[in-house]
Design a protein around this motif. Structure first.
Motif, short mmCIF file in Angstrom:
data_model
loop_
_atom_site.label_atom_id
_atom_site.label_comp_id
_atom_site.label_asym_id
_atom_site.label_seq_id
_atom_site.Cartn_x
_atom_site.Cartn_y
_atom_site.Cartn_z
N SER A 163 0.85 -1.19 0.00
CA SER A 163 0.00 0.00 0.00
C SER A 163 0.89 1.24 0.00
CB SER A 163 -0.92 0.00 1.23
OG SER A 163 -0.14 0.09 2.39
N SER A 164 0.28 2.37 -0.06
CA SER A 164 1.04 3.61 -0.10
C SER A 164 1.68 3.87 1.26
CB SER A 164 0.12 4.77 -0.46
OG SER A 164 0.84 5.98 -0.38
N ALA A 165 2.95 4.21 1.24
CA ALA A 165 3.65 4.54 2.49
C ALA A 165 3.36 5.97 2.91
CB ALA A 165 5.15 4.35 2.31
N ARG A 166 2.84 6.75 2.03
CA ARG A 166 2.53 8.15 2.32
C ARG A 166 1.05 8.24 2.71
NH1 ARG A 166 7.37 8.02 1.31
NH2 ARG A 166 8.46 8.82 -0.49
N LEU A 167 0.78 8.15 3.99
CA LEU A 167 -0.59 8.19 4.48
C LEU A 167 -1.09 9.63 4.51
CD1 LEU A 167 -0.33 5.65 7.39
CD2 LEU A 167 -1.28 5.28 5.13
N PRO A 168 -2.37 9.85 4.27
CA PRO A 168 -2.89 11.22 4.35
C PRO A 168 -2.82 11.73 5.78
CG PRO A 168 -4.66 9.64 4.01
CD PRO A 168 -3.38 8.88 3.89
N PHE A 169 -2.62 13.03 5.91
CA PHE A 169 -2.46 13.65 7.22
C PHE A 169 -3.74 14.38 7.59
CE2 PHE A 169 -0.88 17.05 10.02
CZ PHE A 169 -0.27 16.24 10.97
N SER A 170 -4.17 14.23 8.82
CA SER A 170 -5.39 14.88 9.29
C SER A 170 -5.13 16.36 9.52
CB SER A 170 -5.86 14.23 10.58
OG SER A 170 -6.91 14.97 11.13
N ILE A 171 -5.82 17.21 8.78
CA ILE A 171 -5.62 18.65 8.90
C ILE A 171 -6.21 19.16 10.21
CG2 ILE A 171 -7.69 19.36 7.67
CD1 ILE A 171 -4.28 21.00 7.32
N GLN A 172 -7.27 18.50 10.73
CA GLN A 172 -7.84 18.92 12.01
C GLN A 172 -6.83 18.71 13.14
OE1 GLN A 172 -9.95 17.39 9.80
NE2 GLN A 172 -11.30 19.14 9.52
N PHE A 173 -6.15 17.58 13.11
CA PHE A 173 -5.13 17.33 14.12
C PHE A 173 -4.03 18.39 14.06
CE2 PHE A 173 -1.08 15.41 15.37
CZ PHE A 173 -1.39 15.08 16.68
N PHE A 174 -3.63 18.75 12.85
CA PHE A 174 -2.60 19.77 12.68
C PHE A 174 -3.07 21.12 13.23
CE2 PHE A 174 -0.71 23.14 10.06
CZ PHE A 174 0.62 22.96 10.40
N LEU A 175 -4.30 21.50 12.96
CA LEU A 175 -4.82 22.79 13.43
C LEU A 175 -4.94 22.82 14.96
CD1 LEU A 175 -7.55 23.55 10.77
CD2 LEU A 175 -5.35 24.69 11.07
N ILE A 176 -5.36 21.71 15.56
CA ILE A 176 -5.43 21.67 17.03
C ILE A 176 -4.03 21.74 17.62
CG2 ILE A 176 -6.09 20.22 19.00
CD1 ILE A 176 -8.47 21.51 17.66
N ALA A 177 -3.06 21.08 16.99
CA ALA A 177 -1.68 21.13 17.48
C ALA A 177 -1.11 22.54 17.38
CB ALA A 177 -0.81 20.15 16.69
N VAL A 178 -1.40 23.24 16.30
CA VAL A 178 -0.93 24.63 16.15
C VAL A 178 -1.62 25.52 17.18
CG1 VAL A 178 -0.98 26.63 14.61
CG2 VAL A 178 -0.26 24.41 13.74
N LEU A 179 -2.90 25.30 17.42
CA LEU A 179 -3.62 26.08 18.42
C LEU A 179 -3.02 25.85 19.80
CD1 LEU A 179 -6.09 27.92 18.84
CD2 LEU A 179 -7.39 25.86 19.33
N PHE A 180 -2.72 24.61 20.14
CA PHE A 180 -2.08 24.31 21.42
C PHE A 180 -0.73 25.01 21.52
CE2 PHE A 180 1.02 21.74 23.72
CZ PHE A 180 0.46 21.80 24.98
#
Length: 116
Positions: free
Chosen positions: A47-64
């Protein structure tokens, strides 16, 4: 003033020399299809080794991260309150908090905090 200019010039010269030195001595490698593909013992990947990244997780991490840095900025402001003019200190603190509250309000209104 002269010391500040010399310090800035020295810092810029050193950083420019380091960038040039790293560019000159860095190993150039040819990126071909085989080197860019994931390694699975010589077999084709399942399968693809490049998994899609959750943008919501990224936004919450930046907010934190933003609010974590906010606390690191506010704590020294509390220490300097005793030695500062109380009106200037209050004005700066209110403006700082207002900017952060407006940013949080904007994120809330644009549904950046929704986890759906």
């Amino acid at each position: 003033m002269f010391k500040i200019l010399m310090s800035a010039l020295t810092a810029m010269t050193i950083s420019t020399l380091l960038i040039l030195l790293c560019t000159i001595i860095s190993k150039k490698s040819m990126m071909d299809r085989e080197k860019m593909s994931p390694f699975e013992c010589g077999f084709d990947p399942k399968s693809s080794a490049r998994l899609p990244f959750s943008i919501q997780f990224f936004l919450i991490a930046v907010l934190f991260l933003i609010f974590d840095i906010e606390i690191a900025i506010i704590l020294p402001m509390l220490i300097t309150m005793k030695s500062s003019n109380i009106m200037n200190w209050s004005l700066v603190t209110c403006i700082f908090m207002m900017i952060l509250i407006l940013g949080l309000y904007y994120e809330w209104k644009t549904n950046m905090l929704e986890w759906t």
